[in-house]
Motif scaffolding. Structure first.
Motif, PDB file in Angstrom:
ATOM      1  N   GLY A 242       0.923  -1.106   0.068  1.00 36.01           N
ATOM      2  CA  GLY A 242      -0.040   0.049   0.036  1.00 36.01           C
ATOM      3  C   GLY A 242       0.884   1.198  -0.036  1.00 36.01           C
ATOM      4  O   GLY A 242       1.928   1.128  -0.577  1.00 36.01           O
ATOM      5  N   ALA A 243       0.330   2.308   0.463  1.00 38.29           N
ATOM      6  CA  ALA A 243       0.891   3.657   0.651  1.00 38.29           C
ATOM      7  C   ALA A 243       2.365   3.507   1.438  1.00 38.29           C
ATOM      8  O   ALA A 243       3.314   3.963   1.013  1.00 38.29           O
ATOM      9  CB  ALA A 243       0.279   4.687   1.171  1.00 38.29           C
TER      10      ALA A 243
ATOM     11  N   ARG B  67      -6.610  -2.112   5.995  1.00 36.78           N
ATOM     12  CA  ARG B  67      -6.414  -3.140   5.095  1.00 36.78           C
ATOM     13  C   ARG B  67      -6.891  -4.758   5.464  1.00 36.78           C
ATOM     14  O   ARG B  67      -7.621  -5.276   4.506  1.00 36.78           O
ATOM     15  CB  ARG B  67      -4.659  -3.704   4.905  1.00 36.78           C
ATOM     16  CG  ARG B  67      -4.279  -2.442   4.545  1.00 36.78           C
ATOM     17  CD  ARG B  67      -2.466  -2.766   4.202  1.00 36.78           C
ATOM     18  NE  ARG B  67      -1.874  -1.624   3.881  1.00 36.78           N
ATOM     19  CZ  ARG B  67      -0.471  -1.308   3.649  1.00 36.78           C
ATOM     20  NH1 ARG B  67       0.323  -2.604   3.862  1.00 36.78           N
ATOM     21  NH2 ARG B  67       0.055  -0.435   3.353  1.00 36.78           N
ATOM     22  N   LEU B  68      -7.047  -4.933   6.693  1.00 32.28           N
ATOM     23  CA  LEU B  68      -7.827  -6.240   6.984  1.00 32.28           C
ATOM     24  C   LEU B  68      -9.444  -6.101   6.467  1.00 32.28           C
ATOM     25  O   LEU B  68      -9.800  -7.190   5.786  1.00 32.28           O
ATOM     26  CB  LEU B  68      -7.734  -6.465   8.548  1.00 32.28           C
ATOM     27  CG  LEU B  68      -8.239  -7.781   8.908  1.00 32.28           C
ATOM     28  CD1 LEU B  68      -7.772  -8.913   8.238  1.00 32.28           C
ATOM     29  CD2 LEU B  68      -8.041  -8.125  10.480  1.00 32.28           C
ATOM     30  N   PRO B  69     -10.126  -5.094   6.850  1.00 27.99           N
ATOM     31  CA  PRO B  69     -11.583  -5.063   6.407  1.00 27.99           C
ATOM     32  C   PRO B  69     -11.664  -5.232   4.980  1.00 27.99           C
ATOM     33  O   PRO B  69     -12.511  -5.848   4.240  1.00 27.99           O
ATOM     34  CB  PRO B  69     -12.249  -3.823   7.167  1.00 27.99           C
ATOM     35  CG  PRO B  69     -11.231  -3.602   8.178  1.00 27.99           C
ATOM     36  CD  PRO B  69     -10.028  -4.369   7.872  1.00 27.99           C
ATOM     37  N   ARG B  70     -10.681  -4.443   4.330  1.00 28.70           N
ATOM     38  CA  ARG B  70     -10.631  -4.161   3.030  1.00 28.70           C
ATOM     39  C   ARG B  70     -10.590  -5.452   2.376  1.00 28.70           C
ATOM     40  O   ARG B  70     -10.986  -5.856   1.283  1.00 28.70           O
ATOM     41  CB  ARG B  70      -9.763  -3.212   2.612  1.00 28.70           C
ATOM     42  CG  ARG B  70      -9.583  -2.897   1.015  1.00 28.70           C
ATOM     43  CD  ARG B  70      -8.559  -1.803   0.828  1.00 28.70           C
ATOM     44  NE  ARG B  70      -8.211  -1.209  -0.515  1.00 28.70           N
ATOM     45  CZ  ARG B  70      -7.780  -0.252  -0.806  1.00 28.70           C
ATOM     46  NH1 ARG B  70      -7.248   0.572   0.049  1.00 28.70           N
ATOM     47  NH2 ARG B  70      -7.619   0.318  -2.125  1.00 28.70           N
ATOM     48  N   THR B  71      -9.434  -6.233   2.944  1.00 31.84           N
ATOM     49  CA  THR B  71      -9.139  -7.853   2.391  1.00 31.84           C
ATOM     50  C   THR B  71     -10.309  -8.576   2.361  1.00 31.84           C
ATOM     51  O   THR B  71     -10.510  -9.478   1.337  1.00 31.84           O
ATOM     52  CB  THR B  71      -7.773  -8.063   3.100  1.00 31.84           C
ATOM     53  OG1 THR B  71      -6.773  -7.041   2.449  1.00 31.84           O
ATOM     54  CG2 THR B  71      -7.399  -9.450   2.419  1.00 31.84           C
ATOM     55  N   ILE B  72     -10.835  -8.675   3.532  1.00 32.21           N
ATOM     56  CA  ILE B  72     -11.979  -9.427   3.921  1.00 32.21           C
ATOM     57  C   ILE B  72     -13.066  -9.337   2.910  1.00 32.21           C
ATOM     58  O   ILE B  72     -13.629 -10.257   2.373  1.00 32.21           O
ATOM     59  CB  ILE B  72     -12.469  -9.433   5.292  1.00 32.21           C
ATOM     60  CG1 ILE B  72     -11.396  -9.845   6.293  1.00 32.21           C
ATOM     61  CG2 ILE B  72     -13.788 -10.297   5.600  1.00 32.21           C
ATOM     62  CD1 ILE B  72     -11.822  -9.680   7.686  1.00 32.21           C
TER      63      ILE B  72
ATOM     64  N   GLY C 199     -16.905   1.437  -8.156  1.00 37.71           N
ATOM     65  CA  GLY C 199     -16.598   0.078  -7.833  1.00 37.71           C
ATOM     66  C   GLY C 199     -15.313   0.066  -7.226  1.00 37.71           C
ATOM     67  O   GLY C 199     -14.268   0.176  -7.837  1.00 37.71           O
ATOM     68  N   SER C 200     -15.416  -0.403  -5.856  1.00 40.36           N
ATOM     69  CA  SER C 200     -14.299  -0.136  -4.977  1.00 40.36           C
ATOM     70  C   SER C 200     -14.407  -1.024  -3.774  1.00 40.36           C
ATOM     71  O   SER C 200     -15.548  -1.104  -3.111  1.00 40.36           O
ATOM     72  CB  SER C 200     -13.866   1.153  -4.795  1.00 40.36           C
ATOM     73  OG  SER C 200     -12.814   1.418  -3.803  1.00 40.36           O
ATOM     74  N   ILE C 201     -13.407  -1.410  -2.947  1.00 41.93           N
ATOM     75  CA  ILE C 201     -13.530  -1.942  -1.713  1.00 41.93           C
ATOM     76  C   ILE C 201     -12.708  -1.375  -0.720  1.00 41.93           C
ATOM     77  O   ILE C 201     -12.755  -1.735   0.315  1.00 41.93           O
ATOM     78  CB  ILE C 201     -13.076  -3.780  -1.664  1.00 41.93           C
ATOM     79  CG1 ILE C 201     -11.450  -3.541  -2.309  1.00 41.93           C
ATOM     80  CG2 ILE C 201     -13.813  -4.729  -2.676  1.00 41.93           C
ATOM     81  CD1 ILE C 201     -10.749  -4.972  -2.045  1.00 41.93           C
ATOM     82  N   SER C 202     -12.342  -0.137  -1.188  1.00 41.19           N
ATOM     83  CA  SER C 202     -11.543   0.710  -0.057  1.00 41.19           C
ATOM     84  C   SER C 202     -12.693   1.328   0.638  1.00 41.19           C
ATOM     85  O   SER C 202     -13.747   1.827   0.127  1.00 41.19           O
ATOM     86  CB  SER C 202     -10.561   1.658  -0.906  1.00 41.19           C
ATOM     87  OG  SER C 202     -11.462   2.618  -1.569  1.00 41.19           O
TER      88      SER C 202
END
Length: 343
Positions: free
Chosen positions: A38-39, A68-73, A193-196
């Motif tokens: 990531g950044a 990152r963990l919520p985004r990855t899940i 459309g994004s998961i962030s």
């Protein structure tokens, strides 16, 4: 006399089993990359400590556990859902260019999100239910129109009804947005459309629907194999057509509807993944559906990770990355099949 002994090919089921295991390993690798890159790039030790022994004062803990963990899940859940829904959609319509949006799922979700925003629902956790309801209602309308046609809900009637419903709802959505700039400003962040920017509560909301959808998809797989031989042959084999269609459409709605509600319309994933998985598993949907789901999770996480590094420290949304990859794939697929199309 010389006897030639030909090597026996590996059993198909054995090869497919190793394919499934390989895709599971690929998901694990994609998860690690999503947590690491990531950044600010984190080491495996920092990730491990943030997950197992979090230190509230450590920057790595906040990055991993809050971002990152919520985004990855959510990426894993959405990838599983869209990959499985894509395989089901192409199987039920017998159309290699079909994706979950063909049933009006994206258009229905978008229309209800705009309505929710206009009535003051400004948070993702608020209008996610409107998006899911819109996807459900639009899909039921498409199935109802297709079922009312002569011959029932065939692949052709489902596709035609889906295209018509999508065009109708998209026109309604655009007309609402043109009259309200505030709604347009909120809507455009969802529709890309994004998961962030999604918290763990979003994953918790959609996970039960995705789990039920995956179970229904696996239950529907044997019937889909029979339907792939043609409806007349399927009936001769004792397959009940209408219940099989209903179970398949219900699985598609739950999977694609939940993923679209949480992440916005993510195009091309449901189109690309089944073709990639089919090269590994063949046409048997008992293997194609789970492999497509796992491959969808891998592709979505990789696209999201690439989006973080292409314009670092800024980010490119996942839907844009997948569109950049999916558009050339779609064109190549159309060109390859153009010679097979007859009128």
């Amino acid at each position: 006399m010389v006897t030639l002994r030909l090597a026996r090919p590996a059993p198909v089921a054995h090869r497919r089993g190793w394919t499934l295991i390989g895709l599971m390993a690929a998901v694990a690798v994609a998860v690690v990359l999503s947590l690491s890159i990531g950044a600010q790039t984190l080491s495996p030790a920092e990730i491990w400590h943030a997950l197992t022994a979090p230190d509230p004062s450590a920057p790595a803990t906040a990055i991993i556990r809050e971002l990152r963990l919520p985004r990855t899940i959510l990426g894993v859940l959405a990838g599983l859902a869209l990959g499985g829904a894509g395989a089901l959609m192409q199987g039920h319509t017998r159309n290699p260019l079909a994706d979950p949006g063909l049933l009006g799922i994206s258009a229905g979700a978008s229309f209800c999100v705009v309505i929710a925003i206009q009535y003051g629902v400004g948070s993702l956790t608020g209008y996610i239910w409107f998006a899911f309801a819109g996807a459900l209602l639009a899909s039921l309308a498409v199935f109802g129109v297709a079922a009312g046609a002569r011959g029932g809900p065939t692949p052709v009637t489902l596709a035609l009804a889906g295209v018509a419903m999508s065009a109708l709802l998209s026109s309604f959505t655009q007309s609402l947005l043109l009259t309200d700039d505030a709604s347009l400003n909120v809507f455009r962040f969802w529709v890309v459309g994004s998961i962030s920017g999604r918290g763990s509560d979003v994953s918790a909301q959609v996970a039960p629907f995705i789990a039920i959808g995956l179970v229904l998809a696996l239950v529907n797989a044997p019937a889909l194999n029979a339907l792939g031989l043609g409806e007349d042959v399927a009936r001769a084999l004792g397959q009940r057509i209408l219940p099989a269609r209903i179970v398949g459409v219900a699985a598609i709605v739950l999977l694609a509807g939940a993923a679209t509600a949480a992440c916005g319309p993510i195009i091309f994933l449901g189109l690309i993944v089944p073709h990639l998985a089919r090269r590994l598993t063949g046409p048997d949907h008992r293997w194609l559906i789970p492999c497509s789901a796992l491959a969808g999770a891998v592709l979505l996480l990789i696209a999201d990770t690439l989006g973080r590094v292409v314009l670092r420290p800024a980010e490119l949304q996942t839907g844009i990355v997948l569109a950049a990859v999916g558009a050339p794939f779609f064109i190549a697929l159309v060109r390859r099949r153009a010679g097979a199309v007859t009128l």
